[in-house]
Design a protein around this motif. Sequence first.
Motif, PDB file in Angstrom:
ATOM      1  N   ALA A 143       0.821  -1.217   0.000  1.00 26.65           N
ATOM      2  CA  ALA A 143       0.000   0.000   0.000  1.00 26.65           C
ATOM      3  C   ALA A 143       0.853   1.264   0.000  1.00 26.65           C
ATOM      4  N   ALA A 144       2.068   1.184   0.523  1.00 27.43           N
ATOM      5  CA  ALA A 144       2.957   2.349   0.523  1.00 27.43           C
ATOM      6  C   ALA A 144       3.536   2.626  -0.862  1.00 27.43           C
ATOM      7  N   GLU A 145       3.514   1.607  -1.734  1.00 31.71           N
ATOM      8  CA  GLU A 145       4.145   1.756  -3.043  1.00 31.71           C
ATOM      9  C   GLU A 145       3.191   1.693  -4.237  1.00 31.71           C
ATOM     10  N   GLN A 146       2.054   1.009  -4.073  1.00 35.77           N
ATOM     11  CA  GLN A 146       1.166   0.774  -5.204  1.00 35.77           C
ATOM     12  C   GLN A 146      -0.287   0.932  -4.743  1.00 35.77           C
ATOM     13  N   PRO A 147      -1.207   1.092  -5.692  1.00 34.84           N
ATOM     14  CA  PRO A 147      -2.621   1.139  -5.306  1.00 34.84           C
ATOM     15  C   PRO A 147      -3.023  -0.164  -4.613  1.00 34.84           C
ATOM     16  N   CYS A 148      -3.747  -0.021  -3.506  1.00 34.68           N
ATOM     17  CA  CYS A 148      -4.093  -1.193  -2.706  1.00 34.68           C
ATOM     18  C   CYS A 148      -5.364  -0.881  -1.910  1.00 34.68           C
ATOM     19  N   PRO A 149      -6.343  -1.771  -1.937  1.00 36.41           N
ATOM     20  CA  PRO A 149      -7.553  -1.536  -1.144  1.00 36.41           C
ATOM     21  C   PRO A 149      -7.247  -1.633   0.349  1.00 36.41           C
ATOM     22  N   ASP A 150      -8.000  -0.900   1.172  1.00 40.11           N
ATOM     23  CA  ASP A 150      -7.769  -0.872   2.623  1.00 40.11           C
ATOM     24  C   ASP A 150      -8.303  -2.088   3.363  1.00 40.11           C
ATOM     25  N   GLU A 151      -9.445  -2.607   2.943  1.00 45.25           N
ATOM     26  CA  GLU A 151     -10.115  -3.636   3.740  1.00 45.25           C
ATOM     27  C   GLU A 151      -9.307  -4.919   3.946  1.00 45.25           C
ATOM     28  N   PRO A 152      -8.569  -5.435   2.943  1.00 45.99           N
ATOM     29  CA  PRO A 152      -7.778  -6.637   3.222  1.00 45.99           C
ATOM     30  C   PRO A 152      -6.760  -6.432   4.350  1.00 45.99           C
ATOM     31  N   ARG A 153      -6.146  -5.251   4.401  1.00 46.83           N
ATOM     32  CA  ARG A 153      -5.180  -4.976   5.478  1.00 46.83           C
ATOM     33  C   ARG A 153      -5.873  -4.992   6.833  1.00 46.83           C
ATOM     34  N   LYS A 154      -7.013  -4.333   6.924  1.00 48.51           N
ATOM     35  CA  LYS A 154      -7.767  -4.306   8.185  1.00 48.51           C
ATOM     36  C   LYS A 154      -8.213  -5.714   8.578  1.00 48.51           C
ATOM     37  N   TYR A 155      -8.687  -6.465   7.595  1.00 46.73           N
ATOM     38  CA  TYR A 155      -9.135  -7.836   7.849  1.00 46.73           C
ATOM     39  C   TYR A 155      -7.975  -8.681   8.381  1.00 46.73           C
ATOM     40  N   LEU A 156      -6.813  -8.600   7.731  1.00 43.77           N
ATOM     41  CA  LEU A 156      -5.656  -9.386   8.172  1.00 43.77           C
ATOM     42  C   LEU A 156      -5.217  -8.989   9.574  1.00 43.77           C
ATOM     43  N   ASN A 157      -5.293  -7.713   9.886  1.00 42.60           N
ATOM     44  CA  ASN A 157      -4.931  -7.258  11.229  1.00 42.60           C
ATOM     45  C   ASN A 157      -5.820  -7.927  12.274  1.00 42.60           C
ATOM     46  N   ARG A 158      -7.104  -7.925  12.025  1.00 43.65           N
ATOM     47  CA  ARG A 158      -8.035  -8.527  12.978  1.00 43.65           C
ATOM     48  C   ARG A 158      -7.933 -10.043  12.969  1.00 43.65           C
ATOM     49  N   LEU A 159      -7.657 -10.615  11.790  1.00 40.41           N
ATOM     50  CA  LEU A 159      -7.563 -12.063  11.676  1.00 40.41           C
ATOM     51  C   LEU A 159      -6.428 -12.610  12.535  1.00 40.41           C
ATOM     52  N   SER A 160      -5.315 -11.905  12.608  1.00 39.43           N
ATOM     53  CA  SER A 160      -4.224 -12.392  13.457  1.00 39.43           C
ATOM     54  C   SER A 160      -4.655 -12.407  14.928  1.00 39.43           C
ATOM     55  N   ASP A 161      -5.452 -11.427  15.331  1.00 38.98           N
ATOM     56  CA  ASP A 161      -5.997 -11.428  16.692  1.00 38.98           C
ATOM     57  C   ASP A 161      -6.954 -12.610  16.892  1.00 38.98           C
ATOM     58  N   PHE A 162      -7.737 -12.914  15.863  1.00 37.94           N
ATOM     59  CA  PHE A 162      -8.631 -14.069  15.924  1.00 37.94           C
ATOM     60  C   PHE A 162      -7.825 -15.350  16.149  1.00 37.94           C
ATOM     61  N   PHE A 163      -6.734 -15.530  15.404  1.00 38.15           N
ATOM     62  CA  PHE A 163      -5.931 -16.742  15.568  1.00 38.15           C
ATOM     63  C   PHE A 163      -5.352 -16.830  16.983  1.00 38.15           C
ATOM     64  N   PHE A 164      -4.946 -15.699  17.544  1.00 35.96           N
ATOM     65  CA  PHE A 164      -4.430 -15.680  18.917  1.00 35.96           C
ATOM     66  C   PHE A 164      -5.510 -16.134  19.897  1.00 35.96           C
TER      67      PHE A 164
END
Length: 191
Positions: A143-164
Amino acid sequence: MKIYTRTGDEGQTSVIGARVRKDDLRVEAYGTIDELNSFVGQAISVLAKDTAVDWTDLLEHLTLVQHELFDCGSDLCYASPDPEKMKVTAEMTARLEGWIDAYDAQTPPIEKFILPGGSEPASLLHVCRTVCRRAERIVVSLAAEQPCPDEPRKYLNRLSDFFFAAARAANARLGLTDAEYERSAKVFRRR
């Protein structure tokens, strides 16, 4: 249909709207999500064999996560993301939060960092957590270098908490206590 195409033999691959090197951050991001999905599949296989504990909820959640990881990869493979075609939604992330709260309620309070492990299911879920964190870091770089949607990043952030939370719940269901990191300060508080 043949599985091989030979189109990647020179180190390039296609994303939606472009041809890129195979080490492009976009390819690295969805490739790491694919790796994560494989570990989720392994966790599902291990849980499905264990009939001593009712894993129905976790198996359903992990199976849905596998589909949503494909959605994340799909959203990230657009060279120029089209908001109308994105699959990952804020509602998916919010649902993860509900699951996290439910699994967290099944575990004893913790104050310190814990060591990954305990049971085999918990160990595999911790592997999922760490691969998920790596995928999230790559998406941040993308996302810092190329066009990238926001929601996958947010989802992955929460998903790691889910796995914990799921790893801790797996240990609790099996009657195992999480091993605390000996030199950890008190870093967690129940909300």
